[in-house]
Design an enzyme around this catalytic site. Structure first.
Site, short mmCIF file in Angstrom:
data_model
loop_
_atom_site.label_atom_id
_atom_site.label_comp_id
_atom_site.label_asym_id
_atom_site.label_seq_id
_atom_site.Cartn_x
_atom_site.Cartn_y
_atom_site.Cartn_z
N CYS A 169 1.81 2.79 15.07
CA CYS A 169 1.26 1.48 15.62
C CYS A 169 -0.24 1.85 15.97
O CYS A 169 -0.91 0.93 16.17
CB CYS A 169 2.15 1.02 16.88
N ASN A 193 6.01 -7.37 14.25
CA ASN A 193 5.42 -6.23 14.42
C ASN A 193 5.13 -5.51 13.00
O ASN A 193 6.00 -5.00 12.36
CB ASN A 193 6.22 -5.07 15.23
N HIS A 245 -2.16 -4.24 20.14
CA HIS A 245 -1.21 -4.01 19.14
C HIS A 245 0.12 -5.17 19.34
O HIS A 245 0.61 -5.13 20.47
CB HIS A 245 -0.53 -2.71 19.08
#
Length: 334
Positions: free
Chosen positions: A116, A291, A261
């Site tokens: 990430c 995500n 993020h």
């Protein structure tokens, strides 16, 4: 080597699959509900690839848009940095396939694996290369295809409901003034709890790399200790933001827009509350895309620009936390 130049983001692009998978769709595949998912994650829908769509096709589409918006052609690109945890194949990395799709040859391709935080790591590498004068135009890509590797069942729902597919890209080039440039990047890692978010199989550390027994135990799917990840995220992300503020002698009021993020809307809301950032100065779009790991920051930043939330010259903070564990931030004037 002396620093000869400063860098800036010249153009940005994004690409997501056409297939929309809503929470209601997932409720038909596993024991979950739209309300349960929204309450815990903020996610309402995500994009999953269809046959023929890959990390390469998504990354190529995002890259072409970024290059065009930078006022360049693919042949102006002299390096590719691609961040992903879901490469199209074990090897070679996806970078060379994107290079080929763009009609390029011989330029270096670097594939990185910081999950990430991958896009911020990539941006940090590009910034360093531009500063040395070694390269003029670097394509930084975050691209992920999660959907083909998820446990789409009730036993895997805690992880499966989170993830989407997509790609985002920026062209990093030389800054010509202080009004538009990358100010600083800050990257970190700590492997002491690497297993709280990982996929164990297939693995070269195992003999053989994948077994029927491992698959029966569903060890080839990602697993996460959600509580531990949440605790680390709401600790590390504010610290990375503060690190950049101190480095650049900034106050919170100086930040025009924060792009975190997109892991969990609840994490981002808590981070904003912890540092006292007004909600209107943080953009989130996890509600639509889930995500997308290394792709989430450029996808989110692209949307914020399209909505007019980020304007030329604005001070933007990018911040991420991910598996590894890895975390970091980047401060730039767009």
């Amino acid at each position: 080597m002396a620093m000869l130049h400063r860098s800036r983001v010249l153009g940005i692009g994004m690409s997501v699959p056409g297939r929309i998978v809503s929470n209601h769709d997932l409720a038909k595949m596993m024991e979950t509900t739209n309300e349960w998912i929204i309450e815990r994650t903020g996610i309402e829908e995500r994009r999953w690839v269809s046959e023929g769509e890959t990390g390469t096709t998504l990354a190529t589409a995002a890259s072409k848009q970024a290059i065009e918006r930078a006022g360049l052609t693919p042949r102006d690109i002299d390096m590719i940095i691609l961040a992903t945890l879901s490469p199209d194949f074990n090897f070679p990395g996806t970078g060379v396939f994107v290079q080929r799709s763009l009609g390029l040859k011989e330029i270096p391709c670097i594939d990185i694996r910081q999950q990430c935080t991958g896009f911020i790591y990539g941006l940090s590498i590009a910034d360093a290369y531009i500063r040395t004068g070694a390269f003029k135009h670097i394509l930084v890509i975050g691209a992920e295809v999660h959907s083909t590797g998820l446990d789409i069942s009730t036993s895997g729902r805690d992880v499966t409901v989170l993830f989407g597919d997509g790609a985002g890209a920026v062209v990093v080039g030389r800054a010509t003034d202080e009004a538009h440039m990358i100010l600083s990047t800050h990257i970190h890692a700590d492997g002491s709890e690497a297993e709280i978010l990982w996929t164990e199989y297939p693995a070269s550390a195992r003999h053989p790399r994948l077994t029927v027994e491992a698959m029966a135990e569903r060890k080839h799917y990602p697993v996460m200790n959600g509580k531990r990840v949440f605790k680390h995220a709401v600790t590390r992300m504010p610290a990375a933001i503060m690190e950049g503020m101190v480095t650049n002698n900034l106050k919170l009021a100086d930040i025009d827009m924060m792009i975190p993020h997109q892991a969990n809307l609840r994490i981002n809301q808590m981070v904003g509350q912890m540092i006292g950032l007004p909600p209107e100065r943080m953009h989130n779009n996890i509600q639509k895309y889930g995500n997308t790991t290394a792709a989430s920051i450029p996808i989110c930043m692209h949307e914020a620009i399209e909505l007019g939330k980020i304007k030329p010259g604005n001070l933007v903070c990018l911040v991420a936390f991910g598996a590894g564990l890895t975390w970091g931030s980047a401060f730039l004037r767009y």
